[in-house]
Scaffold this motif. Sequence first.
Motif, PDB file in Angstrom:
ATOM      1  N   ASN A   1      -2.117  -3.893 -11.729  1.00  0.00           N
ATOM      2  CA  ASN A   1      -2.397  -3.051 -12.943  1.00  0.00           C
ATOM      3  C   ASN A   1      -2.029  -1.506 -12.893  1.00  0.00           C
ATOM      4  OD1 ASN A   1      -2.807  -5.438 -14.276  1.00  0.00           O
ATOM      5  ND2 ASN A   1      -5.059  -5.419 -13.843  1.00  0.00           N
ATOM      6  N   VAL A   2      -2.199  -1.123 -11.672  1.00  0.00           N
ATOM      7  CA  VAL A   2      -2.000   0.261 -11.034  1.00  0.00           C
ATOM      8  C   VAL A   2      -0.638   0.705 -11.658  1.00  0.00           C
ATOM      9  CG1 VAL A   2      -2.017   1.933  -9.367  1.00  0.00           C
ATOM     10  CG2 VAL A   2      -4.020   0.846  -9.572  1.00  0.00           C
TER      11      VAL A   2
ATOM     12  N   SER B   1     -10.052  -1.520  -0.013  1.00  0.00           N
ATOM     13  CA  SER B   1      -9.400  -2.575   1.016  1.00  0.00           C
ATOM     14  C   SER B   1      -7.966  -2.091   0.793  1.00  0.00           C
ATOM     15  CB  SER B   1      -9.514  -3.789   0.235  1.00  0.00           C
ATOM     16  OG  SER B   1      -9.104  -3.845  -1.299  1.00  0.00           O
ATOM     17  N   GLU B   2      -6.907  -2.840   1.199  1.00  0.00           N
ATOM     18  CA  GLU B   2      -5.685  -2.621   1.764  1.00  0.00           C
ATOM     19  C   GLU B   2      -5.015  -1.946   0.211  1.00  0.00           C
ATOM     20  OE1 GLU B   2      -6.998  -5.470   2.471  1.00  0.00           O
ATOM     21  OE2 GLU B   2      -6.737  -5.652   4.637  1.00  0.00           O
ATOM     22  N   LEU B   3      -5.411  -2.491  -0.916  1.00  0.00           N
ATOM     23  CA  LEU B   3      -4.872  -2.230  -1.970  1.00  0.00           C
ATOM     24  C   LEU B   3      -6.202  -1.755  -3.133  1.00  0.00           C
ATOM     25  CD1 LEU B   3      -2.332  -5.181  -2.687  1.00  0.00           C
ATOM     26  CD2 LEU B   3      -1.859  -2.926  -1.818  1.00  0.00           C
ATOM     27  N   GLY B   4      -5.663  -0.764  -3.773  1.00  0.00           N
ATOM     28  CA  GLY B   4      -6.936  -0.156  -4.714  1.00  0.00           C
ATOM     29  C   GLY B   4      -6.546  -0.340  -6.301  1.00  0.00           C
ATOM     30  N   GLY B   5      -7.526  -0.355  -6.945  1.00  0.00           N
ATOM     31  CA  GLY B   5      -7.463  -0.388  -8.420  1.00  0.00           C
ATOM     32  C   GLY B   5      -7.797   0.902  -8.897  1.00  0.00           C
ATOM     33  N   ASP B   6      -7.711   2.155  -8.270  1.00  0.00           N
ATOM     34  CA  ASP B   6      -7.900   3.242  -8.896  1.00  0.00           C
ATOM     35  C   ASP B   6      -6.459   3.885  -9.269  1.00  0.00           C
ATOM     36  OD1 ASP B   6     -10.633   3.350  -8.993  1.00  0.00           O
ATOM     37  OD2 ASP B   6     -10.845   5.172  -7.654  1.00  0.00           O
ATOM     38  N   PHE B   7      -6.165   4.678 -10.382  1.00  0.00           N
ATOM     39  CA  PHE B   7      -5.002   5.471 -10.496  1.00  0.00           C
ATOM     40  C   PHE B   7      -5.195   6.677 -11.107  1.00  0.00           C
ATOM     41  CE2 PHE B   7      -1.585   6.657 -13.348  1.00  0.00           C
ATOM     42  CZ  PHE B   7      -0.668   6.828 -12.498  1.00  0.00           C
ATOM     43  N   TRP B   8      -4.452   7.800 -10.256  1.00  0.00           N
ATOM     44  CA  TRP B   8      -4.547   9.067 -11.019  1.00  0.00           C
ATOM     45  C   TRP B   8      -3.239   9.742 -10.829  1.00  0.00           C
ATOM     46  CZ3 TRP B   8      -3.774  13.379  -8.084  1.00  0.00           C
ATOM     47  CH2 TRP B   8      -3.167  13.212  -6.700  1.00  0.00           C
TER      48      TRP B   8
ATOM     49  N   ARG C   1       0.634  -1.226  -0.137  1.00  0.00           N
ATOM     50  CA  ARG C   1      -0.103  -0.286  -0.148  1.00  0.00           C
ATOM     51  C   ARG C   1       1.061   1.183  -0.022  1.00  0.00           C
ATOM     52  NH1 ARG C   1      -5.681   0.750   2.714  1.00  0.00           N
ATOM     53  NH2 ARG C   1      -5.876   3.056   2.439  1.00  0.00           N
ATOM     54  N   ALA C   2       2.055   1.318   0.694  1.00  0.00           N
ATOM     55  CA  ALA C   2       2.737   2.286   0.708  1.00  0.00           C
ATOM     56  C   ALA C   2       3.397   2.870  -0.494  1.00  0.00           C
ATOM     57  CB  ALA C   2       3.973   2.273   1.916  1.00  0.00           C
ATOM     58  N   ILE C   3       3.863   1.752  -1.283  1.00  0.00           N
ATOM     59  CA  ILE C   3       4.509   1.702  -2.621  1.00  0.00           C
ATOM     60  C   ILE C   3       3.285   2.354  -3.438  1.00  0.00           C
ATOM     61  CG2 ILE C   3       5.256   0.291  -4.455  1.00  0.00           C
ATOM     62  CD1 ILE C   3       6.542  -1.606  -2.551  1.00  0.00           C
ATOM     63  N   GLN C   4       2.081   1.865  -3.328  1.00  0.00           N
ATOM     64  CA  GLN C   4       0.975   2.244  -4.424  1.00  0.00           C
ATOM     65  C   GLN C   4       0.545   3.737  -3.959  1.00  0.00           C
ATOM     66  OE1 GLN C   4      -3.173   0.529  -4.047  1.00  0.00           O
ATOM     67  NE2 GLN C   4      -2.792  -0.057  -5.924  1.00  0.00           N
ATOM     68  N   GLU C   5       0.634   3.983  -2.924  1.00  0.00           N
ATOM     69  CA  GLU C   5       0.556   5.626  -2.344  1.00  0.00           C
ATOM     70  C   GLU C   5       1.655   6.456  -3.146  1.00  0.00           C
ATOM     71  OE1 GLU C   5       0.052   5.393   1.792  1.00  0.00           O
ATOM     72  OE2 GLU C   5      -2.185   4.913   1.894  1.00  0.00           O
ATOM     73  N   ASN C   6       2.775   5.975  -3.096  1.00  0.00           N
ATOM     74  CA  ASN C   6       3.951   6.735  -3.564  1.00  0.00           C
ATOM     75  C   ASN C   6       3.741   6.740  -5.182  1.00  0.00           C
ATOM     76  OD1 ASN C   6       4.742   7.226  -1.549  1.00  0.00           O
ATOM     77  ND2 ASN C   6       6.451   5.250  -1.267  1.00  0.00           N
ATOM     78  N   LEU C   7       2.885   6.260  -5.856  1.00  0.00           N
ATOM     79  CA  LEU C   7       2.748   6.270  -7.427  1.00  0.00           C
ATOM     80  C   LEU C   7       2.113   7.491  -7.683  1.00  0.00           C
ATOM     81  CD1 LEU C   7       1.868   2.561  -8.287  1.00  0.00           C
ATOM     82  CD2 LEU C   7       4.150   3.753  -8.417  1.00  0.00           C
ATOM     83  N   THR C   8       1.162   8.132  -6.930  1.00  0.00           N
ATOM     84  CA  THR C   8       0.439   9.222  -7.264  1.00  0.00           C
ATOM     85  C   THR C   8       0.818  10.557  -6.540  1.00  0.00           C
ATOM     86  OG1 THR C   8      -1.057   8.728  -4.980  1.00  0.00           O
ATOM     87  CG2 THR C   8      -1.865   7.798  -7.202  1.00  0.00           C
ATOM     88  N   PRO C   9       0.561  11.653  -6.869  1.00  0.00           N
ATOM     89  CA  PRO C   9       1.099  12.853  -6.520  1.00  0.00           C
ATOM     90  C   PRO C   9       0.632  13.221  -5.128  1.00  0.00           C
ATOM     91  CG  PRO C   9       0.165  13.098  -8.643  1.00  0.00           C
ATOM     92  CD  PRO C   9      -0.236  11.864  -8.184  1.00  0.00           C
ATOM     93  N   GLY C  10       1.863  13.724  -4.341  1.00  0.00           N
ATOM     94  CA  GLY C  10       1.478  14.356  -2.922  1.00  0.00           C
ATOM     95  C   GLY C  10       1.072  15.773  -3.237  1.00  0.00           C
TER      96      GLY C  10
END
Length: 379
Positions: free
Chosen positions: A214-215, A180-187, A148-157
């Motif tokens: 896939n994100v 849930s713990e991991l999301g399927g949205d990407f922005w 989740r931390a990795i995934q959150e770092n994919l989107t801009p702060g």
Amino acid sequence: MTLSDCRVLIVDDHAHNRALLAALLEGLSITLVEQAANGIEGLEKVARRRPDLILLDVMMPGMDGYEMCRKLRQTYSHSDLPVIFVTALDSPDERSACFAAGGTDMVAKPINGPEIASRVGVHLENRILLDRLRAFQERLSLELEAARAIQENLTPGQAELNRVGAATGTVIQAHAETSSELGGDFWSVRDDGDGHVVVLLADFAGHGVAPALNVIRLHTLFGRIAAAAAPHEAMVALNAELKALLPVGQYATALYGIFDARRGRFSFAGAAAPPFWIVQNGQARYIEASGPPLGAFQDAEYETQTVEIGPDAQLFLHSDALMESQVDGADIADEQVLAAWLVEDAGSGSLPRALAARFHRLLPGPPPDDLTMISIGAR
């Protein structure tokens, strides 16, 4: 952990009973055995080191088995510490008393070796399985937290949003949360080097690990798209890459757009995405963003469309959870309701956060689907 690693405590006031039970346990390769002559001594041994199972007599001086078991259950659950009563009391009322005191199981005296072996084996095997399950759950939780931390770092702060906003003369705000713990949205947003905001909002079908992977794929692909590419060209490129990568049945809805604050213009291409909104002068209107989903068809075609946006307008993009989540069997908001919310909250300072607050007042807790909202307006 195996049976030979398990620790058993025998509590019985008769030494020969303790010796017989210890010999039966040794036949199961259980050698980590402690003994106690009454409940008081038994509790002291549990306090020093909790066993994996207790074989407990009922009638003992000082503190009987019932009282010892009741005290144990103040601290330990049945799964944490199984207790097998070994007793000569065998009437229905006496059996009920054993279970009422917190016993997990019971066997009757005189001691029957095969029965003791069978019951001890079953409860210890269950204990071993529970320990393995807990260890797996702990490891999985840590891995999901890291993912989740990795995934959150994919989107801009917010710092990156401020930087892009300063470079493009815009104010960009966003709110995103997963179901849930991991999301399927990407922005994501970026500036194209010519004063324009490039924005992508995508929602992969499904939940869990596959959409989350896939994100990561889409994040990489978004970075490859030339900043100057027209929206339809970007979508064609993304679709071709995702079609080659995704298994059959996996796809994403998406909106790719370029916002020109100086000219008051938003050019976009859609892929079965929810409509986006323009909020201006006390009104909110939505714009359809049709087109085939990304990754579903090999030769999908997309169209660039352009809408004019006034200098004091806000562009609002969202994933489908904002309108399609349900309360009491009905969608949380239709077009009229969302339009009213947008108008009322346009001056709130952060349209996405204000809408998120409304959403959670109606639907507390994690959203049933990933929820993403982005607003962009000229400075």
